[in-house]
Design an enzyme around this catalytic site. Sequence first.
Site, PDB file in Angstrom:
ATOM      1  N   GLU A 152      -5.301  -2.909  12.981  1.00 11.54           N
ATOM      2  CA  GLU A 152      -5.141  -3.411  11.625  1.00 11.54           C
ATOM      3  C   GLU A 152      -6.259  -4.773  11.762  1.00 11.54           C
ATOM      4  O   GLU A 152      -6.581  -5.167  10.727  1.00 11.54           O
ATOM      5  CB  GLU A 152      -3.536  -4.148  11.706  1.00 11.54           C
ATOM      6  CG  GLU A 152      -2.592  -3.030  11.844  1.00 11.54           C
ATOM      7  CD  GLU A 152      -2.938  -1.920  10.790  1.00 11.54           C
ATOM      8  OE1 GLU A 152      -3.275  -2.008   9.621  1.00 11.54           O
ATOM      9  OE2 GLU A 152      -2.386  -0.809  11.196  1.00 11.54           O
ATOM     10  N   HIS A 205      -9.473  -3.770  10.466  1.00 10.46           N
ATOM     11  CA  HIS A 205      -9.372  -3.386   8.909  1.00 10.46           C
ATOM     12  C   HIS A 205      -9.975  -4.610   8.131  1.00 10.46           C
ATOM     13  O   HIS A 205     -10.142  -4.479   6.830  1.00 10.46           O
ATOM     14  CB  HIS A 205      -7.999  -3.059   8.351  1.00 10.46           C
ATOM     15  CG  HIS A 205      -7.648  -1.665   8.307  1.00 10.46           C
ATOM     16  ND1 HIS A 205      -8.364  -0.729   7.535  1.00 10.46           N
ATOM     17  CD2 HIS A 205      -6.547  -1.059   8.599  1.00 10.46           C
ATOM     18  CE1 HIS A 205      -7.712   0.498   7.539  1.00 10.46           C
ATOM     19  NE2 HIS A 205      -6.683   0.277   8.160  1.00 10.46           N
ATOM     20  N   GLU A 252      -9.663   4.258   6.436  1.00 13.04           N
ATOM     21  CA  GLU A 252      -8.628   4.723   7.566  1.00 13.04           C
ATOM     22  C   GLU A 252      -9.283   5.520   8.596  1.00 13.04           C
ATOM     23  O   GLU A 252      -9.013   5.287   9.636  1.00 13.04           O
ATOM     24  CB  GLU A 252      -7.580   5.471   6.983  1.00 13.04           C
ATOM     25  CG  GLU A 252      -6.523   4.569   5.960  1.00 13.04           C
ATOM     26  CD  GLU A 252      -5.920   3.634   6.790  1.00 13.04           C
ATOM     27  OE1 GLU A 252      -6.015   3.315   7.997  1.00 13.04           O
ATOM     28  OE2 GLU A 252      -5.379   2.681   6.070  1.00 13.04           O
ATOM     29  N   GLY A 269       3.174   2.207  10.675  1.00 12.81           N
ATOM     30  CA  GLY A 269       3.025   1.399  11.797  1.00 12.81           C
ATOM     31  C   GLY A 269       3.027  -0.067  11.641  1.00 12.81           C
ATOM     32  O   GLY A 269       3.475  -0.901  12.282  1.00 12.81           O
ATOM     33  N   ALA A 270       1.983  -0.136  10.668  1.00 11.18           N
ATOM     34  CA  ALA A 270       1.612  -1.717  10.206  1.00 11.18           C
ATOM     35  C   ALA A 270       0.837  -1.597   9.141  1.00 11.18           C
ATOM     36  O   ALA A 270       0.195  -0.484   8.710  1.00 11.18           O
ATOM     37  CB  ALA A 270       0.878  -2.194  11.498  1.00 11.18           C
ATOM     38  N   MET A 271       0.585  -2.963   8.491  1.00 13.77           N
ATOM     39  CA  MET A 271      -0.281  -2.712   7.381  1.00 13.77           C
ATOM     40  C   MET A 271      -1.209  -4.060   7.438  1.00 13.77           C
ATOM     41  O   MET A 271      -0.850  -5.143   7.845  1.00 13.77           O
ATOM     42  CB  MET A 271       0.746  -3.073   6.161  1.00 13.77           C
ATOM     43  CG  MET A 271       0.172  -3.383   4.805  1.00 13.77           C
ATOM     44  SD  MET A 271      -0.901  -1.738   4.308  1.00 13.77           S
ATOM     45  CE  MET A 271      -2.216  -2.762   3.302  1.00 13.77           C
ATOM     46  N   GLU A 272      -2.338  -3.737   6.984  1.00 22.98           N
ATOM     47  CA  GLU A 272      -3.522  -4.711   7.249  1.00 22.98           C
ATOM     48  C   GLU A 272      -3.836  -5.734   6.366  1.00 22.98           C
ATOM     49  O   GLU A 272      -4.992  -6.301   6.092  1.00 22.98           O
ATOM     50  CB  GLU A 272      -4.706  -3.898   7.336  1.00 22.98           C
ATOM     51  CG  GLU A 272      -5.487  -3.421   6.112  1.00 22.98           C
ATOM     52  CD  GLU A 272      -4.768  -1.806   5.811  1.00 22.98           C
ATOM     53  OE1 GLU A 272      -5.596  -1.168   4.998  1.00 22.98           O
ATOM     54  OE2 GLU A 272      -3.813  -1.610   6.163  1.00 22.98           O
ATOM     55  N   ASN A 273      -2.861  -6.155   5.476  1.00 23.43           N
ATOM     56  CA  ASN A 273      -2.787  -7.183   4.508  1.00 23.43           C
ATOM     57  C   ASN A 273      -3.873  -8.341   5.089  1.00 23.43           C
ATOM     58  O   ASN A 273      -3.560  -8.844   6.072  1.00 23.43           O
ATOM     59  CB  ASN A 273      -1.522  -7.828   4.189  1.00 23.43           C
ATOM     60  CG  ASN A 273      -0.391  -6.869   3.997  1.00 23.43           C
ATOM     61  OD1 ASN A 273      -0.543  -5.878   3.319  1.00 23.43           O
ATOM     62  ND2 ASN A 273       0.457  -6.668   4.913  1.00 23.43           N
ATOM     63  N   GLU A 275       0.908  -1.219  -0.081  1.00 22.11           N
ATOM     64  CA  GLU A 275       0.026   0.062   0.159  1.00 22.11           C
ATOM     65  C   GLU A 275       0.892   1.448  -0.115  1.00 22.11           C
ATOM     66  O   GLU A 275       1.735   1.172   0.784  1.00 22.11           O
ATOM     67  CB  GLU A 275      -0.800   0.141   1.180  1.00 22.11           C
ATOM     68  CG  GLU A 275      -1.961   1.231   1.015  1.00 22.11           C
ATOM     69  CD  GLU A 275      -2.754   1.389   2.345  1.00 22.11           C
ATOM     70  OE1 GLU A 275      -3.722   2.254   2.415  1.00 22.11           O
ATOM     71  OE2 GLU A 275      -2.755   0.257   3.085  1.00 22.11           O
TER      72      GLU A 275
END
Length: 876
Positions: free
Chosen positions: A303, A306, A325, A266-270, A126
């Site tokens: 996350e 999400h 978001e 911070g992080a990614m919601e894959n 992303e």
Amino acid sequence: MKDATPSMVLLSEYRAPDWVVEDLDLRFDLDPASTRVESLIRVRRAEGAEAGAALRLHGRDLELLRLEVDGKAPESGAVTTDAEGLLLTGLPDSAAITVETCIRPEANTALEGLYVSGGTLCTQCEPEGFRRITYFPDRPDVLTRYRVRLEADASRYPVLLANGNRVEAGELPAGRHYAVWEDPFPKPSYLFALVAGDLSCVSDRFTTRSGREVALEVYVEHHNRDRCAHALASLKRAMRYDEDAFGREYDLDVYMIVAVEDFNMGAMENKGLNLFNAKYVLASPETATDNDYVHIEGVIAHEYFHNWSGNRVTCRDWFQLSLKEGLTVFRDQEFTTDCTLFGVKRIDDAQGLRAFQFPEDAGPLAHPVRPDRYAEINNFYTMTVYEKGAELIRMLRTLIGREAFRRGLDLYFERFDGQAVTTEDFVDVMAEASGRDLARFRRWYTQAGTPRVTARTHFDSRVGALQIDLEQETPPTPGQQEKHPLHIPVRLSLLGRDGRVLPARLEGAAEATEFVVELTEEAQSFRLSGLREAPAAVSWLRGFSAPVRLDAGQGTAELAHLVVHDDDAFARWDALQALLRRAVIARIGSEPDPVLEAALTTAIGALLEDSGIEPVVLATLLDLPSHRELMESFERADPVAVDAARHAVEQAVFQPLAERLASGAPDPGRWDDGAFTAEAMGQRRLLNRILALRVAIGAAGAVEDAVRQYREARSQTLAMGALAAVNDSADPARGELLADFERRHRADPLVLDKWFALESGSQVGDGLARLERLLDHPGFRWSNPNRVRAVLGPFMAQNHRHFHREDGAGYQRLADYLEHLDSLNPQTSARLAQPLTRWQRLDPARSAQMRQVLERLAGKDLSPDLADVIQRALAR
């Protein structure tokens, strides 16, 4: 700009994709030096698309090894290569396209696409990282199902992960192995993820409300295995909360979190495979503060939430970024409010919005929550899109009520499951569920800037009624000179002389003690009747009911009355902040206001004597307005002078309370247990705040108490509290304690970041020389965003004396660092450059120096990310 400015992307030019991707097979032959990616993309022409429509395959920094259409090389002239990637023409109505590319993960310092972090191969896609992996229609509204096969050296990469559920795994010749993952839910390419590494797995299980068993797995480097318990516990709390509060259940067999040290965000919601910056996973009382614990819980929850607000229902295009978001920030804020921080969460949120988002709204980078154009989408992951977007969701709930809001949210998830939609779709659903006309509310999404609300009251003693006159105005912002009235909910109560809330009637409603008046025009009047006495004070904007600046013209006595008596934590804090802000402004403008400062001392003294105030609330009430927020009180200001005035007010107000502060401090020995409970965290927060105040005002024995607290601390919270208290002190103890902290933690990067931040932000000594030493420290790496942010961020945000040096050397030095960083990691350089964009708010001499620095940078070969920020800053 020497580097070509990226072309502007316009919302008005959005077109639905001409091609549908029916499914995607990916095969990765993984190697850090050279990874081969083979993709099989099955496409069909979308209904209504023109017969000759071309297929765009986005790609960037790729070596194309093979391209076939239905098993054959494309005909001559059927493929065009340009800056966006490949354009395929002459395709049949359906086709199978094979693409083979080669990429080099270990050379990827931008940390977008596939890269290496500490020996682990991982991805960040992303917003547009997937195009660095293979050629594909890399846009949010292209959703498909993924099947992914990973092959790698089994000893070097024993763990092979991707989205969804693992359906196959096995051994291969020459010491290699493979794993196949299938994701049953269609997703856009920005949610794709893979991880390959030698990692330790800490696991647990969760039973959903329908009785399904879900495996929970947290993957970390082996030596961090004992610091995952809090992350797992937070995940389970978030999963249960999402079921109870929002009716959302998890949908895969496994939920995986992978912690990596090198990560831009911070992080990614894959989907099903979240990648995290390690700082938002790893925690133990010896290495993480209470704030770290709270942030970890919040990011873990964000996350996870999400999974529905962003994954199952995603955004149609990047203009709609706040659709996922803003809604997810709202959801994680509700979780933290209900489960951890209770009464002070709204204060923390408001404090952050005022310190960061309000200045963003008033500066050259201002943009609506749903922008209508962008040059570089990476630069729109902002407080406006995230936190202001969350405030819009909260205002909607206030306006339509909790029950209608829940109905609307359920309808939204049910109607749009598996689709890519817009902010208009979301508001339309809320209007349908509530029966309310929300046409004017929609302007919040399209209009930039922070509204200014003016409130005035008049009490008619003859009939016992209070008239309330409200006016609103939004200042012009770049590209939006003309503003229109917004739909603003203003929550309020009336306090009597004895501090109790007074009952009254709003026109057309029953008697109540709290009211929400809806300001929809430039000016409106409201009437509260049935009052038996004149209100001593009006409690405005309770619970921070709207992200606005409100001026009610309240005097010192009325504000002090609210400080002592208001039962709304935010309104009480807001009244005290207003008084403190006035005191600082008075010292900047002319002479101190001794009457105001004495009133502040009296009001705060009353708070210290009030046993009914929770420690965490009291600690928050004792905070002064941030330097960044104070700067917004002036058209132009000398930042060093503002810092000095702030410190002078702190001393004048709190010195008479020195003894009461000391006697009111919690006992460190009783609360230094690292317990993650609201009570324990509140006590530690109050203890650290009182210690910092005592050191700041030069109270007798305060530095000695800080040294003792540091030496005896069993938790990182109290150790860091002691260090923070003495960090701007000239006492030799500061250097001794910081040196000891560095020796203890130099082998732990995440803890060492705290030392970097303290040293960088300290205003004692020669700040620029110390900054150079930090950048030469063995633990510093330019390739790691956490290290860079820990050193450069506090220097700009807290070290006012050295960053804002009169000779401009602080600005020049930062420009040099940003230019170097930009060649490695454009996203991080662009975000760190934003303090330089506030040049017009500084005093004339510093303003000219900062502008010169921006102009110098503008003449360099910059990334599109940094060039976009500088161009917008100079265009103001």
